[in-house]
Design a protein around this motif. Structure first.
Motif, short mmCIF file in Angstrom:
data_model
loop_
_atom_site.label_atom_id
_atom_site.label_comp_id
_atom_site.label_asym_id
_atom_site.label_seq_id
_atom_site.Cartn_x
_atom_site.Cartn_y
_atom_site.Cartn_z
N GLN A 143 0.84 -1.21 0.00
CA GLN A 143 0.00 0.00 0.00
C GLN A 143 0.88 1.26 0.00
OE1 GLN A 143 -3.27 0.10 -0.39
NE2 GLN A 143 -3.42 -2.15 -0.39
N ALA A 144 1.97 1.22 0.77
CA ALA A 144 2.86 2.38 0.83
C ALA A 144 3.50 2.63 -0.53
CB ALA A 144 3.94 2.16 1.89
N SER A 145 3.83 1.55 -1.25
CA SER A 145 4.41 1.75 -2.59
C SER A 145 3.37 2.36 -3.53
CB SER A 145 4.97 0.46 -3.13
OG SER A 145 3.95 -0.43 -3.46
N LYS A 146 2.10 1.96 -3.35
CA LYS A 146 1.03 2.56 -4.17
C LYS A 146 0.87 4.04 -3.81
CE LYS A 146 -1.73 -1.63 -4.72
NZ LYS A 146 -2.99 -2.28 -4.38
N LEU A 147 0.99 4.35 -2.50
CA LEU A 147 0.87 5.73 -2.04
C LEU A 147 2.02 6.56 -2.60
CD1 LEU A 147 -0.70 7.71 -0.25
CD2 LEU A 147 0.75 7.01 1.64
N ILE B 179 2.61 10.93 -8.92
CA ILE B 179 1.70 11.34 -10.01
C ILE B 179 1.03 12.66 -9.64
CG2 ILE B 179 -0.41 10.70 -11.23
CD1 ILE B 179 0.52 7.79 -11.01
N THR B 180 0.62 12.77 -8.39
CA THR B 180 -0.04 14.02 -7.94
C THR B 180 0.92 15.19 -8.07
OG1 THR B 180 -1.30 12.71 -6.35
CG2 THR B 180 -1.30 15.08 -6.03
N LEU C 80 0.31 18.53 -10.34
CA LEU C 80 0.31 19.88 -9.74
C LEU C 80 1.38 20.74 -10.39
CD1 LEU C 80 -0.26 19.12 -5.96
CD2 LEU C 80 -1.88 20.08 -7.56
N LYS C 81 2.50 20.23 -10.74
CA LYS C 81 3.55 21.00 -11.40
C LYS C 81 3.10 21.39 -12.79
CE LYS C 81 7.60 19.21 -9.15
NZ LYS C 81 8.86 18.54 -9.31
#
Length: 163
Positions: A143-147, A153-154, A158-159
């Motif tokens: 799950q942490a790797s998915k996060l 990506i986020t 945003l950039k």
């Protein structure tokens, strides 16, 4: 002719080929007084045989041996020990006190085995819990790797909007 016959009989006698009748003829010839000079060497032998036939042993022969053997007594002792080993335990079984002590030792042993069994079951459940924790940690890492991927990506989105 007689000398020729005696010579043949002596030769047969020395080769152990004479019959009992031929040996009787030789004994009769050598026990007589008119033995040919060439056969004088055989005369003492045949006279000895005639004389030794007449000899008799006059002493008493003991029938029982004075020396006794231990082997029969050893076998008797072995049989006695075997019988005692098989019969005595049947008559002299454990006493009531010995039976109670044996029962007490048996109960204590069974109690110790029961405690060991309980400890093993607890250890098994702890291992099961540990395996579940390990699975949960592995799932958390996924799950942490998915996060982490989501965060990357986020940040890119945003950039791109701020530019």
């Amino acid at each position: 002719m007689v000398l020729n016959n005696i010579e043949k009989l002596i030769e047969k006698y020395l080769n152990a080929e004479t019959s009992l009748q031929e040996e009787a003829q030789l004994k009769a010839y050598f026990n007589s007084d008119d033995v040919a000079p060439q056969f004088e060497a055989y005369k003492p032998m045949f006279q000895y045989f005639s004389e030794s036939k007449k000899e008799q042993y006059t002493k008493d022969v003991p029938l029982k041996s004075k020396k006794t053997s231990l082997y029969p007594w050893i076998s008797v002792a072995a049989v006695a020990v075997l019988i005692l080993g098989l019969v005595v335990p049947n008559f002299m079984g454990p006493t009531e006190k010995e039976k109670q002590e044996a029962q007490l030792v048996y109960n204590q042993t069974m109690e110790a085995f029961s405690l060991i069994s309980i400890g093993m079951h607890e250890g098994k459940s702890q291992l099961t819990n540990l395996a579940l924790v390990g699975e949960n940690i592995e799932e958390g890492v996924q799950q942490a790797s998915k996060l982490g991927t989501f965060s990357t990506i986020t940040n890119k989105i945003l950039k791109n909007k701020s530019h």
